[in-house]
Write a protein that holds these residues in place. Structure first.
Motif: not given
Length: 326
Positions: A94, A97, A125
């Motif tokens: 996360q 990203i 993802c």
């Protein structure tokens, strides 16, 4: 009669390498819910399944303490540990990203970096979905990283905009250790749970591209660093490596309590014993090679690598077997 000689082919440019990685992402990628048969009975997670017992390639699984436990306790700890490591990996993805999006936001039109960064973010993802689904189905009350890691996580992606060179070294600090561990487990050929095996296979396959991009990016950008930047970053890189490696591999305070790991075992495994110290050094052979090629190794930074316990001979090539690279 003169025999014509073939002229040597020019090495591909940085942009051409990124184009190759982008095309690979188009033609060979995985979907978290199409490429894993979650509802296959063979993939069901049974909390009494002995295949959750940690293999001996796992630093905790090979301790005398763990191996002396009753089988039911080995299974309980094994499932919890796999779920917690997966949760930490999810949290790291996360951050990655968000960082990739921060980095890509100001890239110009036609940028090869923009296209590849968004391909990688798409794949990450799917990894977060895959990891969270495993955690959900495991039923384990895991929190992932330490309290400090979870507290600073929202701020770490900002580094991708302001200090991208340091950020992509941080990417390797999270990706290289877990990639090394997963490859070791898959190579060992133990009787592991097929769901976990499938998740690892997908992750290792796509992380090869992600690690490749980070290496390409850092090698391309290194000559553009100013002298002071190079010195400061060379000292920070081994610290970042050790910190994020610990977040990925060392159980948090809550995880230690939930698994019931004694303090003396924690000290032995992370990282007091000679065997665990060698394992730690092995994780960073490729990164040490990259640090050499990007000018991040100097007399001062070598002392920091040694102080962090992650020094050693650099790999001669990427993914060189750890026993030879140590």
């Amino acid at each position: 009669m003169q025999i014509p000689t073939q002229l040597p082919t020019a090495a591909p440019t940085y942009e051409q390498r990124l184009q190759t990685l982008s095309e690979a992402s188009v033609h060979q990628h995985f979907d978290a819910f199409k490429d894993i048969a979650w509802d296959d009975p063979a993939y069901a997670i049974d909390p009494q399944d002995p295949r959750w017992i940690l293999p001996k390639v796992d630093v905790l699984g090979r301790t005398e303490w763990y191996q002396s436990l009753p089988q039911t306790e080995q299974i309980r700890i094994g499932l919890y540990r796999q779920a917690n490591v997966t949760k930490v990996g999810l949290q790291f993805e996360q951050i990655l990203i968000a960082g990739l999006m921060n980095y890509a936001f100001s890239l110009p039109n036609g940028s090869a970096e923009f296209r590849y960064s968004t391909h990688e973010a798409t794949e990450e993802c799917h990894h977060t979905q895959m990891f969270q689904e495993f955690v959900n189905r495991s039923g384990q009350p895991v929190h992932g990283g330490s309290l400090l890691f979870r507290a600073v996580a929202p701020f770490l992606p900002l580094a991708a905009k302001w200090v991208p060179f340091g950020f992509f070294y941080g990417v390797l600090a999270g990706e290289e250790p877990i990639d090394h561990v997963q490859k070791s487990i898959l190579r060992a050929g133990n009787d592991m749970h097929p769901l976990l095996q499938r998740i690892m296979q997908i992750h290792v396959a796509e992380e090869a591209r992600h690690i490749g991009f980070a290496h390409q990016y850092l090698e391309h950008k290194a000559p553009r660093l100013k002298r002071v930047e190079r010195l400061v970053l060379s000292l920070l890189v081994p610290v970042i490596m050790k910190w994020l490696c610990n977040e990925i591999l060392v159980p948090s305070k809550k995880a230690r309590k939930d698994m019931g790991i004694p303090k003396h075992v924690m000290k032995e495994v992370y990282w007091d014993s000679p065997e665990s110290q060698k394992f730690l050094r092995d994780l960073f052979g490729d990164v040490r090679m990259l640090a050499e090629s990007t000018g991040m190794m100097n007399p001062a930074s070598k002392r920091v690598w040694r102080a962090m316990g992650i020094d050693g001979r650099p790999s001669r090539f990427r993914s060189e077997p750890a026993s030879a690279a140590a």
